[in-house]
Design a protein around this motif. Structure first.
Motif, PDB file in Angstrom:
ATOM      1  N   TRP A  19       0.815  -1.253   0.087  1.00 36.41           N
ATOM      2  CA  TRP A  19      -0.441  -0.130   0.029  1.00 36.41           C
ATOM      3  C   TRP A  19       0.681   1.439   0.045  1.00 36.41           C
ATOM      4  N   GLN A  20       0.716   2.180  -1.156  1.00 34.83           N
ATOM      5  CA  GLN A  20       1.607   3.532  -1.295  1.00 34.83           C
ATOM      6  C   GLN A  20       2.877   3.300  -1.013  1.00 34.83           C
ATOM      7  N   GLY A  21       3.347   2.095  -1.650  1.00 38.62           N
ATOM      8  CA  GLY A  21       4.448   2.183  -1.617  1.00 38.62           C
ATOM      9  C   GLY A  21       5.317   0.794  -0.558  1.00 38.62           C
ATOM     10  N   HIS A  22       4.399   1.012   0.736  1.00 40.79           N
ATOM     11  CA  HIS A  22       4.876   0.168   1.873  1.00 40.79           C
ATOM     12  C   HIS A  22       3.838  -1.176   2.206  1.00 40.79           C
TER      13      HIS A  22
ATOM     14  N   ARG B  39      -3.057   3.915   7.709  1.00 41.68           N
ATOM     15  CA  ARG B  39      -2.081   5.475   8.331  1.00 41.68           C
ATOM     16  C   ARG B  39      -0.719   5.340   8.276  1.00 41.68           C
ATOM     17  N   THR B  40      -0.465   6.214   7.753  1.00 44.10           N
ATOM     18  CA  THR B  40       1.038   6.489   7.231  1.00 44.10           C
ATOM     19  C   THR B  40       1.215   7.855   8.027  1.00 44.10           C
TER      20      THR B  40
ATOM     21  N   ASP C 113       1.136  11.028   6.289  1.00 41.18           N
ATOM     22  CA  ASP C 113       0.361  11.858   5.885  1.00 41.18           C
ATOM     23  C   ASP C 113      -1.085  11.240   4.967  1.00 41.18           C
ATOM     24  N   LEU C 114      -1.560  10.235   4.823  1.00 41.89           N
ATOM     25  CA  LEU C 114      -2.356   9.699   4.499  1.00 41.89           C
ATOM     26  C   LEU C 114      -3.556   8.269   5.304  1.00 41.89           C
ATOM     27  N   GLU C 115      -4.694   8.737   5.293  1.00 41.74           N
ATOM     28  CA  GLU C 115      -5.338   7.651   6.143  1.00 41.74           C
ATOM     29  C   GLU C 115      -6.799   7.358   5.007  1.00 41.74           C
ATOM     30  N   VAL C 116      -6.609   5.350   5.047  1.00 38.51           N
ATOM     31  CA  VAL C 116      -7.811   5.102   4.351  1.00 38.51           C
ATOM     32  C   VAL C 116      -9.005   4.446   5.423  1.00 38.51           C
TER      33      VAL C 116
ATOM     34  N   ASP D   9      -7.457  -1.024  -1.971  1.00 37.47           N
ATOM     35  CA  ASP D   9      -6.795   0.001  -2.097  1.00 37.47           C
ATOM     36  C   ASP D   9      -4.752  -0.871  -1.500  1.00 37.47           C
TER      37      ASP D   9
ATOM     38  N   THR E 239      -2.643  -3.858  -2.680  1.00 36.83           N
ATOM     39  CA  THR E 239      -1.983  -4.280  -3.464  1.00 36.83           C
ATOM     40  C   THR E 239      -1.755  -5.885  -3.596  1.00 36.83           C
TER      41      THR E 239
END
Length: 93
Positions: free
Chosen positions: A5-8, A56-57, A59-62, A88, A90
Motif C-alpha cells: 500500500w502506497q509503496g509500503h 495510516r501513514t 500523511d494519508l489515512e484510508v 487500496d 495490492t
C-alpha cells in the motif's frame, strides 16, 4: 505473497488463506504500525463478526481498509488470527 500500500509492504507471508476472493494474511506477518483499530463492526453470515482497521501513514489515512474475524464461525475458523485488506492494497508476489 505480499500486501503493498502506497509503496509500503504491509505484510509478507507464504501462509496466506484465500477465501471468498480475499487474501488473508497471518497477523504476525503484518506490519501493524500502519494499522489503527476502527470502531466499525459488521456481520458476515459466512464468517462472523468483522472488525475493521484504518491504514495510516504520516500523511494519508484510508478508513476501514482492512479487517479481521477475531471469532469466526466454525466454517471459517481458519481465519482466526488473519487479516485481509481492501482494494487500496495490492496483493502479489
Amino acid at each position: 505473497m505480499k500486501a503493498i500500500w502506497q509503496g509500503h509492504v504491509l505484510a509478507t507471508s507464504n501462509h496466506v488463506i484465500v477465501m471468498g476472493g480475499q487474501h488473508y494474511f497471518p497477523m504476525e506477518s503484518v506490519r501493524t504500525g500502519f494499522l489503527v483499530p476502527s470502531n466499525r463492526r459488521s456481520r458476515n453470515d459466512w464468517r462472523g463478526e468483522r472488525h475493521y482497521f484504518h491504514l495510516r501513514t504520516d500523511d494519508l489515512e484510508v478508513m476501514d481498509a482492512a479487517w479481521s474475524f477475531p471469532a469466526p464461525v466454525e466454517d471459517a475458523a481458519a481465519l482466526s488470527g488473519y487479516i485481509a485488506f481492501g482494494e487500496d492494497v495490492t496483493i502479489g508476489h
